[in-house]
Structure formats: C-alpha cells, structure tokens
Design an enzyme around this catalytic site. Structure first.
Site, PDB file in Angstrom:
ATOM      1  N   ASN A 126      -3.426  -7.393  12.246  1.00 43.07           N
ATOM      2  CA  ASN A 126      -4.313  -6.276  11.891  1.00 43.07           C
ATOM      3  C   ASN A 126      -5.216  -6.017  13.091  1.00 43.07           C
ATOM      4  OD1 ASN A 126      -7.141  -5.331  10.542  1.00 43.07           O
ATOM      5  ND2 ASN A 126      -5.407  -4.573   9.377  1.00 43.07           N
ATOM      6  N   ASP A 170       0.662  -9.550   2.517  1.00 43.54           N
ATOM      7  CA  ASP A 170      -0.625  -9.235   3.136  1.00 43.54           C
ATOM      8  C   ASP A 170      -1.646 -10.028   2.338  1.00 43.54           C
ATOM      9  OD1 ASP A 170      -3.016  -8.316   4.055  1.00 43.54           O
ATOM     10  OD2 ASP A 170      -2.719  -6.224   3.484  1.00 43.54           O
ATOM     11  N   GLU A 222       0.811  -1.223   0.000  1.00 43.60           N
ATOM     12  CA  GLU A 222       0.000   0.000   0.000  1.00 43.60           C
ATOM     13  C   GLU A 222       0.847   1.276   0.000  1.00 43.60           C
ATOM     14  OE1 GLU A 222      -3.606   0.631   2.129  1.00 43.60           O
ATOM     15  OE2 GLU A 222      -4.062  -1.510   2.281  1.00 43.60           O
ATOM     16  N   PHE A 277     -12.039  -5.972  13.908  1.00 45.83           N
ATOM     17  CA  PHE A 277     -11.258  -7.039  13.305  1.00 45.83           C
ATOM     18  C   PHE A 277      -9.894  -7.112  13.971  1.00 45.83           C
ATOM     19  CE2 PHE A 277      -8.574  -9.015  10.070  1.00 45.83           C
ATOM     20  CZ  PHE A 277      -9.362 -10.081   9.675  1.00 45.83           C
ATOM     21  N   HIS A 337       0.300  -8.498  -2.283  1.00 47.64           N
ATOM     22  CA  HIS A 337      -0.881  -7.961  -1.589  1.00 47.64           C
ATOM     23  C   HIS A 337      -2.114  -8.469  -2.327  1.00 47.64           C
ATOM     24  CE1 HIS A 337      -3.212  -4.173  -0.045  1.00 47.64           C
ATOM     25  NE2 HIS A 337      -3.528  -5.273   0.603  1.00 47.64           N
ATOM     26  N   PRO A 344     -13.982  -9.780   2.064  1.00 51.79           N
ATOM     27  CA  PRO A 344     -14.288 -11.126   2.582  1.00 51.79           C
ATOM     28  C   PRO A 344     -15.091 -11.976   1.606  1.00 51.79           C
ATOM     29  CG  PRO A 344     -14.693  -9.452   4.262  1.00 51.79           C
ATOM     30  CD  PRO A 344     -14.438  -8.723   2.978  1.00 51.79           C
ATOM     31  N   GLU A 347      -4.217  11.491 -11.496  1.00 51.85           N
ATOM     32  CA  GLU A 347      -4.921  10.514 -10.673  1.00 51.85           C
ATOM     33  C   GLU A 347      -4.066   9.288 -10.379  1.00 51.85           C
ATOM     34  OE1 GLU A 347      -6.319  11.815 -13.470  1.00 51.85           O
ATOM     35  OE2 GLU A 347      -7.612  13.265 -12.430  1.00 51.85           O
ATOM     36  N   ASN A 406      -4.648 -10.957   3.412  1.00 53.83           N
ATOM     37  CA  ASN A 406      -6.038 -10.697   3.804  1.00 53.83           C
ATOM     38  C   ASN A 406      -6.793 -12.012   4.017  1.00 53.83           C
ATOM     39  OD1 ASN A 406      -6.523  -7.780   3.949  1.00 53.83           O
ATOM     40  ND2 ASN A 406      -5.925  -7.784   1.796  1.00 53.83           N
TER      41      ASN A 406
END
Length: 770
Positions: free
Chosen positions: A681, A623, A436, A686, A545, A550, A472, A625
């Site tokens: 995390n 990461d 990130e 969470f 990453h 979920p 952007e 997740n």
C-alpha cells in the site's frame, strides 16, 4: 549518543549552525566558517551519531544563542533553542513536539504566520506577556507597499508590474510576506532568533486548561495512529550563512518538519529534497535558484513553500502534488506571467490544482520483475497454478479529499477500472481475488468482461447491503473471486460474516466489546472450493478483507480468529466432499457437434481424496490491513496468539481473550520467500505491507512471484493511485506448485511374482492448460 541529546531532555524546535562573535580574529573566522562554503564538519551536524539524529554538540558561551534573550527581567522561556529553563546550563537543542502555546489564551504561532504579536515580525509593536524584543527590525504598515527595482536584490524586478489588474488579497499577501522576510536582511538564524517557544521541562506545568488541551491532542493523535517521538527537534535554520550548496548528509534527517535556507547563495536544489517527506515549511528565499527539481512534488505535507527573490522563471508541474500547500511565495522572481496572474487572482490552492490537472502523466515505470523460485529439477508434469490478489479501491473511496495529490482524471472510475481489467488480462492468472468491488461494478463490468477471458466469478457484498434499498446497496463493496472455467470446477462456495459468527458464539454473549466494537464492522470472507478438471486435485481459495481502522487492532484479531476457526470447519467438510463425476466444460445437445471440432477430448483423472482438513491445499488472498508486527500476522503465521498480547489485552471476547487463540493450519506468506515486498500500500502517509497471499505449506510450494515496483519511478511519485497504478494497493501474484502426495505402500506377501506394492497414478499431477 550525542552529549547534547543526553544532557537536555526538554528542547527547542530549532537547531542552527552558530557563528563566531564579531570580536574574533579574522583567522578564527576563516577557520570556523568560510563564507560561501558548506558548514564545517567540525560542528558535527552532518556526522550524526548512530544512536540519535540530534547534533552532537551544544552551542558554546560565545554563541549568539547563549544569551540571546537574556534581558534583565526576561523570563527565559522564549530562549532561542528552547528557552524554557530556569536552569544554569546552556539552552537546549531538542524538542519532542511543537507545544508552542504561550499562556494567556494565545494560540501557538510560527514565524511565517500573519500574526502581528511581535515587533519586527508581523507589523505590531505591542508587547507580549510582559516581555519585549529588543529588535531593530522595522514594522510594516497595513497598506500595500510600493515597490521599485531598487528594493529588490539580485537585480530582479517585482512581479507586481506584470499584473493586468489592481492587486487583490492573494497578491497583497505575497507582498506582505515578501517584505517581512526582506526586512530580516541577511541576519543569521532569523527564524530561530524570532520564533517563541515554551519548553517542556519534566515536572513543570502550565495552567491546567493547557495541560488538558495537550492531553486531548495526544489522544486524538493516538486515535489517528500517528506515532509520537520523544525529544526530537523538528526544525533547522541555516538562514544567512552564505551557503552555496546543501550537504548530502542533511537528507538523513528526514524527520525534519521545517527547513530554512533563506538568504544564502544556493544555485540549485538537490533532487534528494524529495526524501524530506515530513516537511511542512521550506524557505528557499533570497538565493540564486534557477529551477526546482521535479522531486519537489514528493513533499506532499508542505504547507508553506517560500521562493522569494530567486531567479525562477518556471515551476515544475509536480508542484501540483503539493495538495496541502497553503502559501507559495514567488515574488521577486522573473516568473511566467500566466503563473503570476493565476496566483494573484486565485491564490495558492487554485494554482496548485491547476498545475496538478495540467501535468502530463509521469513516465511509466519499468515492468515489475518476475521472480522464478522453482526447482530446476522438478518434474515436467508438476501441476502449477497462478493466483492474483488485489484490493482495487472501490469508486466510492477514490476521491481527491482522500488522495489530494492525484489528478482528478486519474481517479475516475472509468479510467481506473479499465486499467484494472488490462492488468488482469495481462497477468492471466488462473485465480483472481479482488477486494473492494462494489455490487454495480461486479454485475455490470467485471463479471461480463472477465467472462470473455474464460473466468467465472463468485461475489458477496458486505453484510450491510441486505438492509439497504437497492439504489444504495449497489455501492456496497465486497469480495469477488474469479477462476478459469476451462481449468477448474466450482464444488462449493461460502461466505463468512464475522460479526454474525461472533454474536453466535455462546462464550461471547453479553460481551460489551462484541456489541460496541466487532458488531460495528460488517467485513466478510468469501470461500470457494475448486477441483482441477484434468488432475483431480482440489483447492480451497479464501478471499478476505478486514477492518482498516488502526484503532480497531483488537477487532482485526478477532475477525482473523473467527476466519481461521470457520476455515477449519469448512476444510473438514471439504475433505469429505464426494468425487466429481462430470468434468466436461460443456456438452452439445442432441449429439450436435461443431464442424472441425477435435473429437479427441483431454483425459480427466479421478478426484483426489484427502485424508483430513490439514492435507487440503489452501490459499488465502487477503487485505488484512495489518503489518508484520501485528497480532493478526502473528496469529496467522505462528498458529497462535497469547491472551496477553497488547492488541487484545484488556478486552473481553470470551474464550478468545481468556485462553488465547490458535489454529491447526501451517500457513506462510508467499512473499516471505523474498523477504516480503517493500510495500503493498503506497500513499504519502503510509507505505507498508498489509496485503498477503498465504498458503498451506504441507500441500503447496511457491515457484514464482511478481516483484516490486521500479524504485526509480517511485522517486518522483508521491503515492498511488495515479495514471499507472489504479489503486493505492499493489496487485500481488504468486505461482504455486502442488506438492506430490506420498502414498503409503500396501505391503503384501511376496510369493515370487515381484509385486511389492502399487502406486495409484491418479495422484500424479500434470500441468493444467493456461
């Protein structure tokens, strides 16, 4: 298992401690419940069965709950403890969820709402759905009542007198709520007696529209990954019991959402209240509290905190963490005038924000402990290196909408990026993998600042940056990997774009799931291939990453399978990479030298040769997740995943779902050496391990780990980021030792010279400079 839990499978929202009827003898009253004492353990509330948190005894026939609403033609579906039954047994005590719709188009409501549907509760005497409450409570007028000290208990005076201007809407709400609760007097279980319910009896059904609404609600909760628990009561009413303290066993029931301790004699609130992190309503009104513990700030889901008629003159700044609080009741306390004025003028939301921004940062935690796992007998010249992995939370994601409990100043990128840089400098790892990191932050902050610390970097943003305007695109995040330039040489680098690799597979062409699910996510992995300048050993470092949602568990599994498949191809090529011939960090032009420079240069051993891809040292900083029970974790750690796994069953992803998936590497989570950290995390909703540093067990060994966060510090900190932790993820750091390679001895004929073989000294690693 408690008998009440087995017998009653549809239940009420409340559990309460029943009182004996007035016609009992005085001796019986003293034995069953002594005024001002903790509740008798004979009722079983604070001695839960190991199988269930439900109380282990149902109310008897002498309980007020037995025929609380048994009024002639009353329908019984407003029973005290769950009511909804036309059955002959006692009222139930368990409720799975708060399905409190009342039919006839009415929405659900609780005692604390401002609706006026029930006589004595909100101010209206209207009947409701053909039943009436025979309550003696008086109704309230719409006008703001006038208060005098005679109206207040405990000798307190109203806060209305401290206001310097006429009452506004916010303070009028205080008065209404205060009077509503005051009129309940000290009647036991006021909330349980007056809150209506509709039971969920198996096989019963209301109107079709309501059933469809409930089903849609369940779908939304599943989409948000909020687990449902069946048959769990969610509220407890200890009101009007004359209690002087809260029993410690209460805090084992941390699933409770509502606790009512109004009209008691509590003089303090235990610090364990911070463990009740599911609470949305806490009523401590009409007690004798002098202060609130700072742990009250842990209750970030609170929506109503009622403190009416206590002896509170101040509030802890930790109240600022209660970012979801809709109403804070303070009337009847000798409260600070400036707090009263602020609540009266701006309401609860602005007061909570004020407290959050005015609060001092919490005391810093104890340093994270370093765990030494190496063998004391290991050779002194063994090669070691340290790796850090960290999702630093990009600037775009750190908002008060997402992290409402955090002070605005702690979320600013200038502060957070400075703390991140300080952590990297302090840890001084040889390799740093960051997730990130956006383009702008890499180019303008991390790369130049880490260059001064001897780091070189490799960075790729997510794939979407290629299709965006430059203005952007600089906000698009990706993966950045840094390594110590004085220790390592960069031999190769690659980026793996998961959706690009997925669509290129012949077996996935035409798959709707590929186009509708995988192609929507542009996550990547960055791979670098390094060589140690001194020892010649090589290392493959992966920085990855995965998707966070979920409901995309299948997509994460596919991303992981593609990652491991591509790593095998890259490892095959890297194992054949030619030797590195130039290992100098830099050279001087035209024989120039620096005055005083040491003319002795360090010895550089030849590049190590590797037989195949599986002999290469590999480290994967990730990461994912994904928790330990996920398909992603199983695939990486076990080496395979069956096509019938629940996370991919029913999806079509070519051969990966037809035949299952596997990989040839022997990978292990570094932190499994200590049973994993409690979390990587940390937020109020969470707290799980989702970040990992994986390593190839055949080539590397873990010799050290950065430990967990100070547990005492966490008792007052509801979540990260904050002033001490700039990301909601923890930084992971591991020290590895390169395993010595077993050389095959060359067997030669012995003609008496004693030469039985040779050992190539180039494979003996030595510790690199740090």
């Amino acid at each position: 298992m408690a008998d009440g839990y087995n017998r009653f499978n549809s239940g009420g929202q409340f559990y309460y401690q029943p009182q004996q009827q007035q016609h009992h003898s005085q001796r019986t009253l003293q034995q069953s419940h002594r005024n001002g004492s903790p509740i008798s353990s004979s009722r079983g509330l604070f001695q839960p069965n190991a199988d269930t948190p439900s109380p282990n005894r149902s109310p008897g026939t002498h309980s007020p709950a037995y025929n609380m609403f048994n009024h002639g033609n009353h329908r019984q579906n407003h029973g005290l403890l769950n009511g909804g039954s036309h059955q002959s047994y006692q009222p139930q005590i368990n409720l799975a969820k708060q399905y409190q719709s009342h039919g006839a188009g009415h929405t659900s409501h609780h005692m604390n709402n401002h609706h006026g549907d029930h006589n004595g509760i909100g101010g209206s005497a209207n009947t409701y759905s053909n039943h009436q409450h025979n309550s003696s409570l008086s109704t309230l007028s719409n006008a703001t009542p006038h208060f005098t000290p005679a109206h207040l208990q405990n000798g307190s005076t109203s806060n209305a007198g401290v206001l310097s201007k006429p009452h506004g809407d916010h303070w009028n709400e205080q008065i209404r709520e205060y009077e509503k609760l005051k009129h309940s007097g000290e009647k036991a279980h006021y909330y349980a007696r007056t809150t209506p319910h509709v039971s969920r009896v198996p096989g019963s059904s209301g109107n079709g529209a309501n059933d469809r609404g409930e089903e849609e609600g369940r779908e939304r909760r599943r989409a948000a990954d909020e687990p449902e628990e069946e048959n769990v009561w969610q509220a407890i009413d200890f009101g009007g019991q004359g209690l002087k303290c809260m029993a410690g066993s209460l805090f084992k029931y941390n699933f409770l959402k509502k606790i009512y301790f109004n009209h008691n004699k509590l003089s303090y609130l235990p610090v364990q209240i911070g463990e009740m992190r599911s609470l949305t309503v806490l009523d401590l009104s009409f007690n004798e509290l002098y202060e609130l513990p700072p742990e009250i700030g842990m209750l970030t889901k609170l929506k109503r905190l009622l403190l009416f008629e206590n002896k509170l003159s101040d509030l802890p700044y930790e109240v600022g963490s209660l970012h979801q609080l809709d109403f804070l009741g303070i009337e009847g306390n000798p409260m600070r005038n400036d707090y009263v004025e602020r609540i009266a003028d701006h309401g609860t939301k602005e007061f909570v924000k004020f407290m959050r921004e005015q609060a001092e940062p919490p005391a810093p935690p104890q340093p994270r402990e370093w765990h030494y796992l190496g063998d004391e007998a290991e050779p002194a010249d063994v090669e070691k290196f340290r790796v850090m992995s960290w999702n630093v939370l990009c600037d775009r994601g750190a908002t008060q909408t997402q992290y409402g409990y955090a002070a605005l100043d702690s979320l600013t990128w200038d502060r957070r990026r400075g703390a991140i840089l300080d952590e990297i400098r302090t840890r001084d790892a040889d390799i740093v993998a960051l997730q990130e990191v956006d383009i702008e932050s890499y180019d303008e902050f991390f790369r130049p600042n880490l260059a001064a610390e001897d780091y070189k970097g490799v960075f790729w943003p997510k794939n979407r940056a290629q299709t965006m305007m430059e203005k952007e695109a600089v906000r698009v995040d990706g993966c950045a990997t840094f390594f110590k330039n004085s220790k390592y040489i960069l031999l190769a680098k690659e980026v793996i774009v998961f959706r690009k690799e997925a669509i290129a597979r012949a077996d996935m062409k035409g798959s709707h799931d590929i186009y509708n699910r995988v192609m929507n996510k542009d996550h990547i992995a960055v791979v670098i291939f390094l060589e140690n300048r001194q020892t010649g050993s090589r290392l493959m470092v992966v920085n990855v990453h995965l998707a966070w949602e979920p409901y995309l568990a299948d997509v994460k599994v596919i991303q992981t399978a593609i990652l491991l498949e591509q790593l095998k191809k890259l490892a095959d090529n890297y194992a054949k990479h030619p030797p590195c011939t130039d290992k100098e960090v830099f050279r001087y032009a035209a024989q120039d030298t620096v005055d005083g420079a040491d003319s002795i240069r360090p010895e550089h051993l030849p590049s190590v040769k590797y037989d195949d891809a599986l002999s290469l040292p590999i480290v994967i900083c990730s990461d994912l997740n994904s928790t330990k029970d996920s398909g992603v974790h199983e695939l990486v750690s076990q080496g395979s995943l069956a096509s019938t796994h629940k996370e991919i069953e029913g999806y079509s992803y070519g051969d990966l779902t037809r035949n299952g998936m596997s990989h040839p590497f022997s990978l292990k989570s570094s932190y499994s050496e200590i049973g994993e950290l409690p979390f990587t995390n940390y937020t109020p909703d969470f707290k799980e391990v989702i970040d990992y540093i994986w390593f190839a067990t055949n080539a590397l060994q873990v010799t050290g780990l950065l430990g967990e966060v100070d547990p005492e510090y966490l008792k007052r900190v509801p979540g990260f980021p904050n002033f001490h932790f700039p990301s909601d993820h923890l930084a992971l750091m591991v020290e590895f030792a390169v395993k010595g390679r077993r050389e095959r001895k060359v067997v030669e004929a012995d003609f008496g010279n004693g030469n039985n073989g040779r050992r190539d000294g180039r494979d003996r690693g030595r510790e690199g400079s740090r």
